[in-house]
Design a protein around this motif. Structure first.
Motif, short mmCIF file in Angstrom:
data_model
loop_
_atom_site.label_atom_id
_atom_site.label_comp_id
_atom_site.label_asym_id
_atom_site.label_seq_id
_atom_site.Cartn_x
_atom_site.Cartn_y
_atom_site.Cartn_z
N THR A 31 0.82 -1.21 0.00
CA THR A 31 0.00 0.00 0.00
C THR A 31 0.86 1.26 0.00
N CYS A 32 2.10 1.13 0.40
CA CYS A 32 3.04 2.24 0.42
C CYS A 32 4.40 1.72 -0.01
N ASN A 33 5.08 2.48 -0.83
CA ASN A 33 6.37 2.05 -1.39
C ASN A 33 7.55 2.71 -0.70
N ASP A 34 7.35 3.23 0.49
CA ASP A 34 8.46 3.89 1.18
C ASP A 34 9.57 2.89 1.50
N GLY A 35 9.20 1.70 1.97
CA GLY A 35 10.21 0.69 2.28
C GLY A 35 10.98 0.26 1.04
N LEU A 36 10.26 0.11 -0.07
CA LEU A 36 10.93 -0.26 -1.32
C LEU A 36 11.84 0.86 -1.80
N TYR A 37 11.42 2.11 -1.61
CA TYR A 37 12.27 3.24 -2.01
C TYR A 37 13.56 3.27 -1.18
N ARG A 38 13.45 2.98 0.11
CA ARG A 38 14.66 2.93 0.95
C ARG A 38 15.60 1.84 0.47
N ALA A 39 15.04 0.71 0.06
CA ALA A 39 15.89 -0.37 -0.44
C ALA A 39 16.58 0.03 -1.75
N ILE A 40 15.84 0.68 -2.64
CA ILE A 40 16.43 1.13 -3.91
C ILE A 40 17.51 2.17 -3.66
N ALA B 256 25.18 1.79 -2.56
CA ALA B 256 26.23 0.77 -2.48
C ALA B 256 26.78 0.40 -3.85
N HIS B 257 26.10 0.81 -4.92
CA HIS B 257 26.55 0.49 -6.29
C HIS B 257 26.62 1.79 -7.09
N PRO B 258 27.60 2.62 -6.85
CA PRO B 258 27.67 3.92 -7.54
C PRO B 258 28.04 3.83 -9.01
N THR B 259 28.48 2.67 -9.48
CA THR B 259 28.93 2.55 -10.86
C THR B 259 27.83 2.11 -11.81
N LEU B 260 26.59 2.10 -11.38
CA LEU B 260 25.49 1.71 -12.26
C LEU B 260 25.32 2.73 -13.38
N THR B 261 25.00 2.22 -14.56
CA THR B 261 24.73 3.11 -15.69
C THR B 261 23.35 3.72 -15.56
N GLU B 262 23.09 4.72 -16.42
CA GLU B 262 21.78 5.37 -16.39
C GLU B 262 20.67 4.39 -16.73
N HIS B 263 20.94 3.51 -17.67
CA HIS B 263 19.95 2.51 -18.03
C HIS B 263 19.67 1.57 -16.86
N GLU B 264 20.70 1.15 -16.14
CA GLU B 264 20.50 0.27 -15.00
C GLU B 264 19.76 0.97 -13.87
N ARG B 265 20.00 2.24 -13.68
CA ARG B 265 19.27 2.99 -12.66
C ARG B 265 17.78 3.07 -13.00
N LYS B 266 17.50 3.34 -14.26
CA LYS B 266 16.09 3.39 -14.66
C LYS B 266 15.44 2.03 -14.50
N ARG B 267 16.16 0.97 -14.85
CA ARG B 267 15.62 -0.38 -14.70
C ARG B 267 15.36 -0.71 -13.24
N LEU B 268 16.24 -0.27 -12.36
CA LEU B 268 16.05 -0.53 -10.94
C LEU B 268 14.83 0.21 -10.40
N CYS B 269 14.63 1.44 -10.85
CA CYS B 269 13.53 2.25 -10.32
C CYS B 269 12.18 1.85 -10.88
N ARG B 270 12.14 0.99 -11.88
CA ARG B 270 10.86 0.55 -12.41
C ARG B 270 10.08 -0.31 -11.42
N VAL B 271 10.76 -0.90 -10.46
CA VAL B 271 10.06 -1.73 -9.47
C VAL B 271 9.28 -0.89 -8.48
N MET B 272 9.46 0.41 -8.50
CA MET B 272 8.82 1.30 -7.52
C MET B 272 7.72 2.11 -8.19
N ASP B 273 6.61 2.27 -7.50
CA ASP B 273 5.50 3.09 -7.97
C ASP B 273 5.58 4.44 -7.25
N CYS B 274 5.89 5.49 -8.02
CA CYS B 274 6.06 6.82 -7.41
C CYS B 274 4.77 7.34 -6.79
#
Length: 672
Positions: free
Chosen positions: A479-488, A494-512
């Motif tokens: 019902t709330c994605n705050d916990g998922l946002y904290r995980a993302i 912890a992974h600062p070398t992710l590309t822009e595409h990988e960051r967008k892919r990671l954030c797709r699991v979250m509903d803003c």
């Protein structure tokens, strides 16, 4: 516990507990030990030597041959007529049991107790001391003592079963283990309300009261017998005998909560480190309602008789690492199939040790299914199971993925785990009704978000594993994605070398749209998020604020609430990250540059048009009005066509820039 147990073994109608025979061929005053050798105190010299390990017995043939079929056969079937030495290294019970059997052959009184009866019974069977040789031989008398004295006593049944650990396979073949297990099961399943306790009414936290105090204490009518009074006694048994007792108890129909509780108690005693310090293990749930803890001490007094059997809490058994796997596999196999028979926390700790000790895969899979049935009861600390299969990740993420899949299968089949209830003496023998937990998915979603936040700090955790685990639950579970946002956010940190595409892919699991106002404000200032996600967060928050203002009138909402919404909106917009502000400033600068170039082109066209008109007028003055040549007519036509084309081109550019009412035409290079 029972009245008969107050009496000693000597007062139970079995010849005062003394075993003797009226016939003997050699008069003796007893046995005498000299170092590792035993001698008979008699005037007749011994004629046979019985060797058992390092211990030797100097005896006489006649008393032994008259009552032992095995010794009889060894002596008479031997080729050596003058056999002087017999080796019996494989006799069950060892030298101690043979000493008692030899004394019985010589007619010396033997005091039977629960501690020696099993070894003596097996030794009598080994020596073939049957009724065929003499009436009332050792087999008959030891069997009678087991049947009429030991099996009628709870305490003696426990002691005998414990002593059978060193008598395999003789104790199994003679059914001593089976009979003792059934006797213990019958007494453990007896309703405590029908038991007359001789030592009730003691205060709480009394450890091992003395026997005299127990006999002298008067029974209390209000004292209730705790349902776990037998846990301490059966927990001293070896794992195979414990399994036999629990199996017999299941056949008797005991409630599965109590069976699960005694399994947890046994595990806390024999598997060091399995149960957390200070957590209970004597009752289902580990919720503090249990009456025993991992140290073996009771939070409620359970009586004293079984404490005499088990000893004090310092007598904790030690188990070698090689034997712990067998204990774990045995415990898994006897856990009742019903949900909530044991706590989910206990199952997860058992699963951790099973993976560490490489238990049987089939049993581990069964244990994982059991955890899936109660997954909503799990705690984060119990889920952080290290990876023991040489994986790069620190924690076993694949294991949690399997547990989640088992939970979803159980949830889809409509068999969610019910809410735990602590057992008591009232519902111990009466069935109770339990309701299912409708919020299981929500609790699992919160647990999973916390787990993702914890494991995201592992730099070896791949983006695919994180994404698959985050998307394992349906969207309705959160019902709330705050916990998922904290995980993302933790994973991005912890992974600062992710590309822009990988960051967008990671954030797709979250509903803003499911982020709270605090999470949105944090996300708007989070430079680790992609720019597109920040825009989505700002837009979704603006929509929510607009909907809140439109759906609530000023009268209902009040002036302070409206001001709060406007203030939050301003704070949200002002909190835009620096990267977003720089991108917007660059785009605005490009727009201004295009406008300036367009104005320059318009001014240049105007100058060219003025110069052309001036030249035209000068040419008209110089030319005679009547002398109009074909070249002049052609130049005028060309001038009109060029003027029309230039006006159309300029009008088209101005129309696109200033959005005039003129119809835009196709753009082409102007004439300079």
């Amino acid at each position: 516990m029972w009245d008969s147990e107050i009496e000693s073994a000597g007062g139970r109608g079995f010849s005062n507990g003394v075993l003797t025979t009226s016939k003997h061929g050699v008069k003796t005053d007893g046995f005498e030990q000299r170092g590792q050798s035993w001698y008979v105190e008699t005037d007749i010299p011994s004629d046979v030597l019985v060797q058992i390990g390092d211990v030797s017995f100097h005896l006489h043939k006649y008393p032994l041959l008259s009552r032992s079929g095995k010794l009889n056969r060894i002596i008479y079937e031997s080729r050596d007529a003058e056999l002087k030495k017999i080796v019996l290294d494989d006799i069950p019970g060892g030298p101690e049991a043979f000493e008692l059997a030899a004394k019985f052959c010589y007619g010396i009184a033997v005091d039977l107790t629960a501690n020696i009866i099993s070894g003596l019974r097996c030794a009598a069977e080994y020596l073939e001391m049957t009724e065929d040789l003499e009436e009332g031989n050792l087999i008959f008398k030891t069997e009678a003592f087991l049947s009429y004295v030991v099996l009628s006593s709870w305490r003696d049944s426990i002691i005998v079963l414990k002593s059978c650990e060193k008598l395999s396979p003789w104790a199994e073949n003679l059914q001593i283990v089976r009979r003792c297990s059934e006797s213990i099961a019958w007494k453990a399943c007896a309703n405590p309300k029908g038991i007359k306790w001789q030592y009730t009414g003691k205060p709480l936290r009394v450890s091992s009261p003395k026997w005299n105090e127990m006999k002298d204490s008067s029974p209390s009518r209000n004292q209730q017998v705790p349902p776990d009074w037998w846990f301490e006694d059966v927990s001293i048994l070896r794992i195979d005998h414990f399994v036999r007792v629990i199996t017999a108890i299941k056949v008797k129909g005991m409630r599965y909560e109590l069976i699960g509780a005694v399994i947890m108690y046994y595990a806390s005693k024999w598997l060091p480190g399995l149960i957390k310090e200070g957590s209970g293990s004597g009752a289902p749930g580990d919720d503090g309602s249990n009456s025993t803890n991992s140290n073996g001490s009771g939070s409620s007094w359970k009586g004293g008789l079984h404490m005499i059997v088990a000893g004090s809490k310092e007598d904790t058994p030690t188990v070698q690492a090689k034997d712990q796997r067998m204990i774990i596999e045995s415990l898994i196999s006897i856990i009742p199939p019903q949900r909530d028979s044991v706590s989910c926390s206990f199952l997860l700790r058992l699963l951790r040790m099973a993976n560490m000790l490489k238990a049987a895969p089939a049993l581990v899979t069964e244990l994982e299914k059991r955890v899936g049935m109660q997954f909503e009861q799990a705690q984060l600390a119990d889920l952080l199971i290290p990876c023991y299969n040489k994986s790069e990740t620190l924690y076993d993420v694949d294991l949690v993925q399997r547990l989640l899949e088992h939970f979803l299968v159980q949830e889809q089949s409509g068999s969610l785990s019910p809410v735990r209830q602590s057992f008591s003496d009232k519902n111990m023998y009466d069935s109770d009704q339990r309701g299912t937990n409708p919020n299981a998915k929500i609790r699992v979603a919160r647990l999973l978000d916390s787990y993702l936040t914890e494991v995201s700090r592992d730099r070896n955790l791949s983006l695919t594993k994180f994404q698959v685990l985050a998307e394992a639950l349906p969207e309705s579970a959160r019902t709330c994605n705050d916990g998922l946002y904290r995980a993302i956010d933790s994973y991005l940190k912890a992974h600062p070398t992710l590309t822009e595409h990988e960051r967008k892919r990671l954030c797709r699991v979250m509903d803003c749209q499911k982020l709270s106002i605090d999470a949105c404000m944090h996300a708007a200032q989070n430079e680790r998020l992609p720019l597109r996600v920040v825009v989505q967060v700002l837009f979704s928050e603006q929509v929510k604020i607009s909907n809140a203002i439109s759906n609530n009138s000023l009268k209902d909402a009040g002036e302070p609430q409206y001001q709060t919404l406007i203030s939050n909106r301003k704070t949200l917009l002002e909190g835009t990250p620096q990267s977003f502000q720089e991108g917007w400033a660059a785009a605005k600068k490009d727009i201004n540059s295009l406008k300036f170039e367009l104005d320059s082109v318009k001014a240049k066209y105007s100058e060219l048009q003025n110069e052309m008109e001036t030249l035209q007028r000068q040419f008209d003055k110089m030319a005679k009005p009547k002398q109009t040549s074909a070249w002049t007519v052609g130049w005028k036509k060309l001038s009109k066509i060029g003027k029309t084309t230039e006006n159309n081109d300029i009008g088209s550019q101005v129309g696109n820039a200033e959005q005039t009412k003129k119809t835009p035409r196709r753009w082409r290079n102007s004439i300079s």
